[in-house]
Design an enzyme around this catalytic site. Structure first.
Site, mmCIF file in Angstrom:
data_model
loop_
_atom_site.group_PDB
_atom_site.id
_atom_site.type_symbol
_atom_site.label_atom_id
_atom_site.label_comp_id
_atom_site.label_asym_id
_atom_site.label_seq_id
_atom_site.Cartn_x
_atom_site.Cartn_y
_atom_site.Cartn_z
ATOM 1 C CG ASP A 196 -2.033 -0.997 1.121
ATOM 2 O OD1 ASP A 196 -2.207 -1.558 0.022
ATOM 3 O OD2 ASP A 196 -2.707 -1.244 2.135
ATOM 4 C CG HIS A 210 27.787 3.588 -7.909
ATOM 5 N ND1 HIS A 210 27.577 2.796 -9.005
ATOM 6 C CD2 HIS A 210 28.235 4.765 -8.402
ATOM 7 C CE1 HIS A 210 27.891 3.464 -10.103
ATOM 8 N NE2 HIS A 210 28.289 4.662 -9.771
ATOM 9 C CG ASP A 228 28.567 11.929 -6.600
ATOM 10 O OD1 ASP A 228 27.765 12.810 -6.982
ATOM 11 O OD2 ASP A 228 29.087 11.090 -7.365
ATOM 12 C CG ASP A 255 26.595 13.838 -11.003
ATOM 13 O OD1 ASP A 255 26.926 13.615 -9.825
ATOM 14 O OD2 ASP A 255 26.851 13.058 -11.946
ATOM 15 C CG HIS A 266 34.997 6.773 -12.268
ATOM 16 N ND1 HIS A 266 35.038 8.076 -12.708
ATOM 17 C CD2 HIS A 266 35.370 6.804 -10.954
ATOM 18 C CE1 HIS A 266 35.402 8.861 -11.703
ATOM 19 N NE2 HIS A 266 35.624 8.116 -10.631
ATOM 20 C CG HIS A 324 27.759 11.190 -16.600
ATOM 21 N ND1 HIS A 324 26.709 11.995 -16.260
ATOM 22 C CD2 HIS A 324 28.449 10.992 -15.441
ATOM 23 C CE1 HIS A 324 26.742 12.245 -14.957
ATOM 24 N NE2 HIS A 324 27.802 11.657 -14.434
ATOM 25 C CG HIS A 342 24.706 8.354 -15.415
ATOM 26 N ND1 HIS A 342 25.192 7.135 -15.052
ATOM 27 C CD2 HIS A 342 25.347 9.249 -14.613
ATOM 28 C CE1 HIS A 342 26.077 7.272 -14.072
ATOM 29 N NE2 HIS A 342 26.176 8.552 -13.786
ATOM 30 C CD GLU A 372 31.542 11.742 -12.763
ATOM 31 O OE1 GLU A 372 31.537 11.132 -11.689
ATOM 32 O OE2 GLU A 372 30.543 11.869 -13.479
ATOM 33 C CE1 TYR A 406 36.782 7.603 -6.019
ATOM 34 C CE2 TYR A 406 37.740 7.044 -8.163
ATOM 35 C CZ TYR A 406 36.836 7.770 -7.399
ATOM 36 O OH TYR A 406 35.990 8.661 -8.011
ATOM 37 N NE ARG A 445 32.644 10.811 -7.890
ATOM 38 C CZ ARG A 445 32.515 9.765 -7.096
ATOM 39 N NH1 ARG A 445 33.474 8.865 -7.023
ATOM 40 N NH2 ARG A 445 31.440 9.607 -6.343
ATOM 41 C CD GLU A 493 30.003 14.175 -10.673
ATOM 42 O OE1 GLU A 493 29.782 13.735 -9.533
ATOM 43 O OE2 GLU A 493 29.498 13.691 -11.701
HETATM 44 N N1 GLY Z 1 26.554 10.602 -9.107
HETATM 45 C C1 GLY Z 1 26.726 9.708 -10.173
HETATM 46 C C2 GLY Z 1 27.835 10.085 -11.022
HETATM 47 O O1 GLY Z 1 28.677 10.857 -10.632
HETATM 48 O O2 GLY Z 1 27.915 9.708 -12.152
HETATM 49 MN MN MN Z 2 28.577 12.058 -12.490
HETATM 50 MN MN MN Z 3 28.308 12.274 -9.160
#
Ligand code: GLY
Ligand code: MN
Ligand code: MN
Length: 438
Positions: free
Chosen positions: A37, A241, A258, A269, A348, A352, A359, A382, A386, A404, A406
């Protein structure tokens, strides 16, 4: 606020591309059960929103270029006093017409009776297959109804074309109004980052920081996060993540955040990484220096005419140089880049597309070549490093450093504009901001 007329221009542009003799069909997002519900908060499908601004589930948008009785139709829920008392207001068919500018609106429950007739005689169906399996089947069902009526003179559509291809290319290029919203959401998200730098101290929990971020977003008019915020103290930052956000923040560790808000559907982002106690250690300072340098050098490569991969290549070179300087890698820089030796510490890509989806949509390759940046595109930059304690052979002094930085960057006619620029990132500026009043 993006004006009604802009949504109309988007539909016109799409219909001009489709040409007469075609039909586009786009279902809304569906509600998702979270627990008996109780549903997850509804979010409209970005493509559906982009073309209609219609905010309800159980709706289908239909475009029929050249149709004299009306080119733009919405099927949606009927107004219903009892349902609205329990579950909230509905626009109904009259609202869909008045507020959202469709030429005609029908109850969603009548779609099986009406839609095959609208498809009939149109050569091409534009539709996004593979998003909603159940709706895919209904499309095939409606086509089959028409196929069954061929002897009676029906003319079923012969071609199924992927709607997302053209629509996502449109979404990749942001209008002035979209850019204005993206500037705003980046700014308010940056403000939240600054606010948490001010309140951060050893002993508080990642969850408290997450709560502060959400509060700052909402207070500034952005009710939702564009994605689950990552609030990662110490080695948690080496989990890309990480969203548990439930650990105590320790003196001497870094905190990677982030987080970006969503405003009128558009995402920010942003990542910033700062010392929990307000002062970078020697190793943290060194690593941060290289990530910041990679971030700045990569941003410089965001300009019309450059392939979208150029910022990544630039970041990889700077980070590899840094890994050499810090004594973490040894060897020849070009060979190390060729061997992708950096990947242990930077696994990574550097960015993006960014827009209605965090994304965002849009092809990254055209004819197998990296897409060339053009004015109006928005992307993230970004880079990161690490240093997980799990990394074999890594000197202990680097363990648990995850960084990071970004930013959200708009491609302008001559270069770029950093939409997230108000989120400070220089070491001195961060340390100064974090000094607590005595
Ligand atoms: N927060 C997801 C990324 O940086 O792509
Ligand atoms: Mn990102
Ligand atoms: Mn991000």
């Amino acid at each position: 606020m993006i004006k009604k007329a802009e949504f109309g221009r988007r539909r016109r542009k799409l219909m001009n591309f489709m040409g007469n003799n075609s039909i586009a069909i786009l279902p809304s997002a569906s509600e998702l059960v979270r627990s008996r519900d109780t549903d997850f908060r509804f979010r409209q499908h970005s493509d559906f929103h982009y073309l209609s601004a219609f905010p309800e589930p159980e709706a289908v948008l239909v475009l029929l270029p050249g149709r004299e009785q009306g080119e733009y139709i919405i099927f949606c829920r009927e107004k219903d006093e009892v349902m609205e008392t329990w579950h909230g207001r509905r626009h109904g068919q009259s609202g869909a017409k008045k507020q959202f500018g469709c030429d005609d609106a029908f109850p969603i429950d009548d779609i099986d009776d009406i839609l095959p007739g609208l498809m009939e005689g149109r050569e091409r169906i534009y539709y996004e297959f593979g998003n909603q399996a159940e709706f895919d089947n209904r499309i095939m069902g409606w086509i089959n109804i028409l196929r069954g009526q061929v002897k009676q003179g029906a003319h079923p559509p012969g071609e199924l074309i992927d709607l997302s291809h053209v629509l996502h290319d449109m979404r990749l290029f942001k209008s002035n109004a979209e850019i204005e919203v993206m500037r705003k959401v980046a700014k308010l998200s940056a403000d939240a980052h600054i606010q948490v730098m001010k309140i951060c101290q050893p002993g508080i929990n990642e969850l408290q920081i997450e709560a502060e971020i959400k509060y700052q977003f909402a207070k500034q008019g952005a009710r939702f996060e564009a994605y689950n915020s990552i609030v990662a103290g110490g080695e948690n930052a080496c989990i890309l993540h990480y969203v548990e956000n439930d650990c105590e923040l320790k003196n001497g560790d870094l905190l990677l955040i982030d987080a970006g808000a969503e405003l009128q559907g558009y995402a920010a982002d942003i990542t910033r990484t700062f010392p929990i106690n307000g002062k970078y250690s020697d190793e943290q300072r060194q690593a941060y220096h290289w990530v910041l340098k990679a971030n700045k050098q990569a941003i410089k490569q965001v300009k019309p005419g450059n392939p979208w991969t150029k910022p990544h290549e630039t970041a990889v070179r700077v980070l590899t140089e840094g890994l050499l300087e810090m004594g973490i890698l040894t060897g020849d820089i070009d060979e190390l880049i060729d061997q992708q030796a950096y990947k242990v510490f930077y696994m990574h890509k550097t960015g993006h597309w960014l827009g209605l989806d965090v994304h965002d949509v849009g092809d990254y390759l055209i004819d197998k070549e990296p897409r060339i940046l053009e004015q109006g595109m928005v992307l993230t930059v970004e880079p990161g490093l690490y240093f997980s304690p799990k990394t074999k052979g890594l000197d202990k002094k680097w363990w648990g450093i995850g960084i990071r930085i970004e930013d959200d960057v708009l491609v302008t006619s001559k270069g770029h504009e950093v939409l997230s620029k108000s989120a400070i990132k220089e070491i001195n500026a961060i340390e100064k901001l974090m000094v607590k009043p005595t």
